[in-house]
Every structure is written in C-alpha cells, then in structure tokens.
Design an enzyme around this catalytic site. Structure first.
Site, mmCIF file in Angstrom:
data_model
loop_
_atom_site.group_PDB
_atom_site.id
_atom_site.type_symbol
_atom_site.label_atom_id
_atom_site.label_comp_id
_atom_site.label_asym_id
_atom_site.label_seq_id
_atom_site.Cartn_x
_atom_site.Cartn_y
_atom_site.Cartn_z
ATOM 1 N N GLY A 10 32.178 42.410 28.657
ATOM 2 C CA GLY A 10 33.543 42.523 28.302
ATOM 3 C C GLY A 10 33.812 41.065 28.165
ATOM 4 N N ARG A 72 27.729 45.112 24.737
ATOM 5 C CA ARG A 72 27.220 45.568 26.097
ATOM 6 C C ARG A 72 25.830 46.022 25.809
ATOM 7 N NH1 ARG A 72 31.211 45.700 30.013
ATOM 8 N NH2 ARG A 72 33.491 45.877 29.185
ATOM 9 N N ASP A 103 27.994 41.795 36.265
ATOM 10 C CA ASP A 103 27.027 42.458 36.883
ATOM 11 C C ASP A 103 26.139 43.007 35.831
ATOM 12 O OD1 ASP A 103 28.890 44.292 36.117
ATOM 13 O OD2 ASP A 103 29.020 45.189 38.237
ATOM 14 N N THR A 125 33.970 37.946 34.863
ATOM 15 C CA THR A 125 34.499 38.908 34.629
ATOM 16 C C THR A 125 36.268 38.926 35.116
ATOM 17 O OG1 THR A 125 35.003 41.109 35.566
ATOM 18 C CG2 THR A 125 33.803 39.787 36.874
ATOM 19 N N ILE A 126 36.794 39.378 34.113
ATOM 20 C CA ILE A 126 38.232 39.343 34.546
ATOM 21 C C ILE A 126 38.604 40.023 35.972
ATOM 22 C CG2 ILE A 126 39.403 38.792 32.238
ATOM 23 C CD1 ILE A 126 40.305 41.811 32.359
ATOM 24 N N ASP A 127 37.740 40.981 36.225
ATOM 25 C CA ASP A 127 37.937 41.991 37.321
ATOM 26 C C ASP A 127 37.695 41.252 38.798
ATOM 27 O OD1 ASP A 127 38.271 43.781 35.673
ATOM 28 O OD2 ASP A 127 36.642 45.143 36.113
ATOM 29 N N ASP A 129 35.301 40.720 40.580
ATOM 30 C CA ASP A 129 34.199 41.662 41.587
ATOM 31 C C ASP A 129 32.842 41.354 41.638
ATOM 32 O OD1 ASP A 129 33.570 42.562 39.065
ATOM 33 O OD2 ASP A 129 34.032 44.672 39.564
ATOM 34 N N MET A 169 43.742 46.360 34.524
ATOM 35 C CA MET A 169 42.317 46.342 34.480
ATOM 36 C C MET A 169 41.862 46.350 35.949
ATOM 37 S SD MET A 169 40.491 45.117 31.103
ATOM 38 C CE MET A 169 40.610 46.241 29.578
ATOM 39 N N ARG A 171 38.086 48.298 37.355
ATOM 40 C CA ARG A 171 37.142 49.179 37.253
ATOM 41 C C ARG A 171 36.906 49.880 38.769
ATOM 42 N NH1 ARG A 171 33.936 51.995 34.008
ATOM 43 N NH2 ARG A 171 34.613 50.932 32.245
ATOM 44 N N GLU A 222 43.229 50.619 36.816
ATOM 45 C CA GLU A 222 42.597 51.669 35.874
ATOM 46 C C GLU A 222 41.834 52.499 36.632
ATOM 47 O OE1 GLU A 222 40.518 49.739 32.698
ATOM 48 O OE2 GLU A 222 38.908 48.564 34.114
ATOM 49 N N HIS A 272 43.636 45.635 26.861
ATOM 50 C CA HIS A 272 42.760 44.141 26.432
ATOM 51 C C HIS A 272 43.746 42.864 26.452
ATOM 52 C CE1 HIS A 272 40.021 47.579 25.640
ATOM 53 N NE2 HIS A 272 38.979 46.423 25.850
ATOM 54 N N GLN A 274 44.989 41.773 28.652
ATOM 55 C CA GLN A 274 44.724 40.982 29.666
ATOM 56 C C GLN A 274 43.220 40.114 29.593
ATOM 57 O OE1 GLN A 274 45.011 43.839 33.463
ATOM 58 N NE2 GLN A 274 44.837 44.725 31.309
ATOM 59 N N ARG A 275 42.568 40.367 28.570
ATOM 60 C CA ARG A 275 41.466 39.675 28.141
ATOM 61 C C ARG A 275 41.653 38.756 27.327
ATOM 62 N NH1 ARG A 275 36.971 44.118 28.513
ATOM 63 N NH2 ARG A 275 36.560 43.485 26.455
HETATM 64 O O1 F6P Z 1 35.307 43.338 31.755
HETATM 65 C C1 F6P Z 1 35.628 44.252 32.645
HETATM 66 C C2 F6P Z 1 36.601 45.221 32.018
HETATM 67 O O2 F6P Z 1 37.473 44.621 31.663
HETATM 68 C C3 F6P Z 1 37.100 46.319 32.863
HETATM 69 O O3 F6P Z 1 37.979 46.139 33.732
HETATM 70 C C4 F6P Z 1 37.194 47.560 31.790
HETATM 71 O O4 F6P Z 1 37.229 48.642 32.243
HETATM 72 C C5 F6P Z 1 36.469 47.310 30.798
HETATM 73 O O5 F6P Z 1 36.292 45.732 30.881
HETATM 74 C C6 F6P Z 1 36.672 47.576 29.356
HETATM 75 O O6 F6P Z 1 35.771 47.455 28.659
HETATM 76 P P1 F6P Z 1 35.751 47.595 27.029
HETATM 77 O O7 F6P Z 1 36.346 46.217 26.328
HETATM 78 O O8 F6P Z 1 34.367 47.626 26.731
HETATM 79 O O9 F6P Z 1 36.416 48.584 26.675
#
Ligand code: F6P
Length: 344
Positions: A10, A72, A103, A125-127, A129, A169, A171, A222, A272, A274-275
């Site tokens: 992501g 991915r 990861d 990662t925005i998460d 983690d 977001m 996970r 989420e 998204h 958030q990203r």
């Molecule tokens: O990058 C991690 C993440 O932002 C998770 O929080 C979220 O579940 C996932 O990516 C969403 O991914 P995609 O953009 O493939 O839907």
C-alpha cells in the site's frame, strides 16, 4: 554504484521523500547511478524501470503517493521468481536494491538477500505497525487526515444529535484509531488489539446523552473484531499475501449501536483518503532521513538489514526482526484510552 529503488505494498505519504533523499545523496556524495523499478516487485519481474536523476526527482519530497507506483506482488509465490529477479538485476548491472515497503514487501527483500541479492529495506506503512522502529513515515499524515475527519464529523453529529462511527485503517494495530481518537476527542476508541465490547461502547454513549451531550463520536479501526462476527471484509478477495480486504466495520457497528441505544447513528469509512495527499512536514523529514540512511547502508553493504527509527536516531536491524510480529498497541496506550473515557 548502480542502485535500484522500488516501492511495494500500500502506498504511503513520504515514499517520494525517501526516494528524493537517497538519489540526492547517492549522486552528490557517492557518484551513484539510480534506476527505479515500477510497480514494486512486479516491475523487477517485468524489467520495467525508469532512470532516477537529480532532475527527475526534483521536488518530489513534497508530494504524496509514489513516483514509482506500487503493487502487492509476492515474488516468493511466483515459480522462478527469484531467478527472474537475479537475471533482471544482472542485465541492468544493478549493484544494490533499496526496497521501500511494509512487512509483506520486506519479507521478499529478506528472502532475496538470503539468496544473494544485495538489498536493504526501508520501513513504510501508514499503519505504523512494523516492529523494531518507533515510527514509520506516513503514519503522521494518516493520523492527521483522520483527526481532521473526526473534527469535521463532530460538528455535524452535534447539529443532528447523532452518533457517528468513523472507520480508520489499521489491519492488525490500532495506531491510527488511537492517534485520531485521542487527538479528535472521540468518546469511544476501538482498536484491533481488543475485541469490541458493545455493551461498554453503548454505556459510554448513553453517559453523554444522560448528561446533555446529545451526540457521540466513535473511532473504530478496520481490523477490529465484532463479537460473534469477527473482522468485517469488503469483499471475498484476498491479496497475493493472503490478506482479506477489510472494510465495513463502521456500518455494522453503527447498526448495532442504533439498535441497542435507540440513538440515531451514522457511519463514515475514511478508507484510502488516509493514504492520499501530501505528507505532513514530519513525514517529509522522516522520509528524507530514512532515504539518506538507506544509501549509506548500501555503501556499507548492510545487506538484509532495514533502517529503523529508535528514539530520535536512525539505525538498522536485521529485516527478520522487523517482520516476524506486528508492533501493536500495548497496555500503556490502553491506559491512555481508558483514562480519557467517561467512568461508566
Ligand atoms: O498499507 C496498509 C493498509 O493501509 C491497511 O491498513 C489496509 O487494510 C490496506 O492497506 C488496504 O490495502 P489496499 O490499498 O490494497 O486496499
């Protein structure tokens, strides 16, 4: 040296800042040449890349997304994948690879470096983690976007005497929910590290209403588990690393809250947003620090290692240490949530 960069998984605000700084120091300080593979590991398999120069990267540190695009792609699952990667790097005379990713991406970097591909990692990662690092760039931006959303939702929730559930977001870990929930003054903050206690959630909201505050804000990650339901997925599809597409817990939770409390309840899923957009100043600085460190790691031949933030210093650890478990909220953060909650 001839160095290749790629961004996998992501995307995340701050990726371009890493690329900018690595290229800048590599060219100016070490006399390196750079290429950037497009679409993460997919671009390596497809031999699809662009040259990266001082001119082509000028100003990108200010921008969101990734100029290299992302995917991915799990090289480990593709028959002959590792051989193909080796071949493409050889054809292009690549001496070292810098992989920016979370990861999943780093599990490939680690696998490749164990198989003789000179590579290093930068955590993304925005998460927030990834283990072993105190912060990943992108988190601060995502937390700020989610906080602004909570601020905006608050006034309309207040006008309409409603509960609004905001889905963010996260996970496996609740860093964004924690940050935006605390910064945005949410009445209830729900994180994946703990199963949702629906009765406690409703009690916190009723407490407001009983005292005349006729609206409520719930922030939910989420990846939270609803009792008897578990995680809520937006579709049956999984990605190449086997992850379900999480989405929709805010809607399910809003229905439950309305049923149990009788309060009109709505939900909003930030997804998204958030990203996207430009990185915060913090993420621009952190990303550039990671980029400068990564190119030094290449010249020190620190293969199989990943740059990490420890306190205020950037250092490095074996990639394996950063990907074996997720860095999750612990009791210190649960205490913050509990201490700010109403006593019910
Ligand atoms: O990058 C991690 C993440 O932002 C998770 O929080 C979220 O579940 C996932 O990516 C969403 O991914 P995609 O953009 O493939 O839907």
């Amino acid at each position: 040296m001839r160095v290749a960069l790629l961004t996998g998984g992501g995307d995340c605000p701050g990726l371009n800042a890493v690329i900018y700084a690595a290229v800048r120091k590599g060219i100016n300080h070490y006399g390196d040449e750079f290429i950037g593979f497009l679409n993460g590991w997919r671009g390596v398999l497809d031999n699809d890349f662009i040259p990266l120069t001082l001119e082509s990267t000028d100003g990108i540190q200010l921008t969101g997304g990734t100029i290299l695009h992302s995917s991915r792609t799990n090289v480990k699952k593709i028959p002959g994948g590792i051989d193909k990667v080796r071949e493409v790097l050889k054809i292009n005379k690549v001496d070292a690879l810098i992989a920016l990713g979370g990861d999943d991406t780093q599990s490939v970097t680690e696998f490749l470096s164990e198989n003789g591909v000179p590579s290093v990692g930068v955590p993304k990662t925005i998460d927030n983690d990834l283990s072993g690092t105190d912060a990943t760039f992108g988190y601060d931006t995502a937390m700020s976007i989610a906080t602004e959303a909570v601020d905006r939702v608050r006034t309309t929730a207040d006008s309409h005497n409603r509960v609004i559930v905001v889905e963010v977001m996260g996970r496996d870990a609740g860093w964004i929910a924690f940050g935006a929930g605390v910064a945005g003054g949410a009445d209830v903050i729900l994180v994946p590290e703990k199963e949702i206690d629906i009765d406690h959630t409703c009690a916190l909201l009723k407490h407001n209403y009983d005292r005349g505050k006729r609206y409520g804000i719930v922030v939910v990650a989420e990846g939270c588990h609803l009792p008897e339901v578990g995680q809520v997925t937006g579709s049956a599809q999984v990605d190449s690393f086997g992850h379900a597409r999480l989405s929709g817990i805010s809607e399910a939770l809003a229905e439950l809250i309305e049923k149990k409390t009788g309060f009109e309840t709505r939900s909003v899923n930030l997804g998204h947003t958030q990203r996207g957009g430009v990185p915060t100043a913090y993420d621009r600085v952190l990303g550039q620090r990671y980029g400068l460190y990564a190119i030094d790691m290449v010249h020190e031949k620190k293969w199989g290692r990943i740059a990490v933030l420890r306190g205020t210093d950037i250092t490095d650890i074996p990639i394996k240490e950063s990907i074996t478990t997720s860095r999750r909220l612990d009791q210190r953060f649960f205490d913050v949530i509990a201490d700010l909650e109403a006593k019910v």
